[in-house]
Design an enzyme around this catalytic site. Sequence first.
Site, PDB file in Angstrom:
ATOM      1  N   LYS A  76       0.804  -1.248   0.101  1.00  0.00           N
ATOM      2  CA  LYS A  76       0.049  -0.082   0.284  1.00  0.00           C
ATOM      3  C   LYS A  76       0.750   1.247  -0.032  1.00  0.00           C
ATOM      4  O   LYS A  76       0.496   2.164  -0.766  1.00  0.00           O
ATOM      5  CB  LYS A  76      -0.851  -0.092   1.139  1.00  0.00           C
ATOM      6  CG  LYS A  76      -1.834   1.133   1.234  1.00  0.00           C
ATOM      7  CD  LYS A  76      -2.849   1.026   2.397  1.00  0.00           C
ATOM      8  CE  LYS A  76      -3.601   2.304   2.437  1.00  0.00           C
ATOM      9  NZ  LYS A  76      -4.585   2.249   3.584  1.00  0.00           N
ATOM     10  N   HIS A 122     -13.677  -0.710 -18.153  1.00  0.00           N
ATOM     11  CA  HIS A 122     -14.648  -0.392 -17.295  1.00  0.00           C
ATOM     12  C   HIS A 122     -15.865  -1.295 -17.652  1.00  0.00           C
ATOM     13  O   HIS A 122     -16.115  -1.119 -18.863  1.00  0.00           O
ATOM     14  CB  HIS A 122     -15.142   0.914 -16.883  1.00  0.00           C
ATOM     15  CG  HIS A 122     -15.998   0.789 -15.556  1.00  0.00           C
ATOM     16  ND1 HIS A 122     -15.778   1.165 -14.432  1.00  0.00           N
ATOM     17  CD2 HIS A 122     -17.388   1.287 -15.823  1.00  0.00           C
ATOM     18  CE1 HIS A 122     -16.688   1.094 -13.650  1.00  0.00           C
ATOM     19  NE2 HIS A 122     -17.970   1.235 -14.288  1.00  0.00           N
TER      20      HIS A 122
END
Length: 208
Positions: A76, A122
């Site tokens: 992260k 998408h």
Amino acid sequence: MHIFAHFSRFCAGIGGFMSKNIAIFASGNGTNAENIIRYFQNSELVNVELVLTNRESAFVLERARSLNVPFACMGKAEWMDGTAVLSLLENRGIDFIVLAGFLARVPDCILHAYPNKIINIHPSLLPKFGGKGMYGDRVHEAVVAAGETETGITIHYLNEHFDEGEIIVQYKCPVVAEDTAGDVAKKVHALEYEYYPKVIDSLLSEVR
């Protein structure tokens, strides 16, 4: 950072053109990533040089391993900062980046280093059902709940905002009253598998 690079394929000039190295960013199962890898497996002009994820548990790593594609996992903090990710991309000679179910934000330093060289897919007809948190089954459930009569895929360039980059192309499929979110997902996945590799190939052909 965890890097698991098996090998690096030779990048050579073919017929006066340099082959293009692409990196695939993925966070999950990796079916789209595998489809893209297999599409370019025998290409002399496009080389999938790296699969990069933000999740150590992502099954896409196993797919990359089995297909002998170098792969890496960044944590992260590394994704938030971006410099280590960018350094890896530069070290691998990456020319173009493909997002395939990647759920982390791409750092600004990478966006700036690869202008109009990062694309995303998408699972809806943007701008409908896009934005932060809209991915996978959430999109298909929203399509069914809204009573849409069609949906599809959008392939677009990436920018600083979720699902707002310039649209390259859209492909549609019908949604009938009896369709569940699972039914819609199957139709959309079929479009993804058929068209995403072809669009990547076309875009790279334009810059050779």
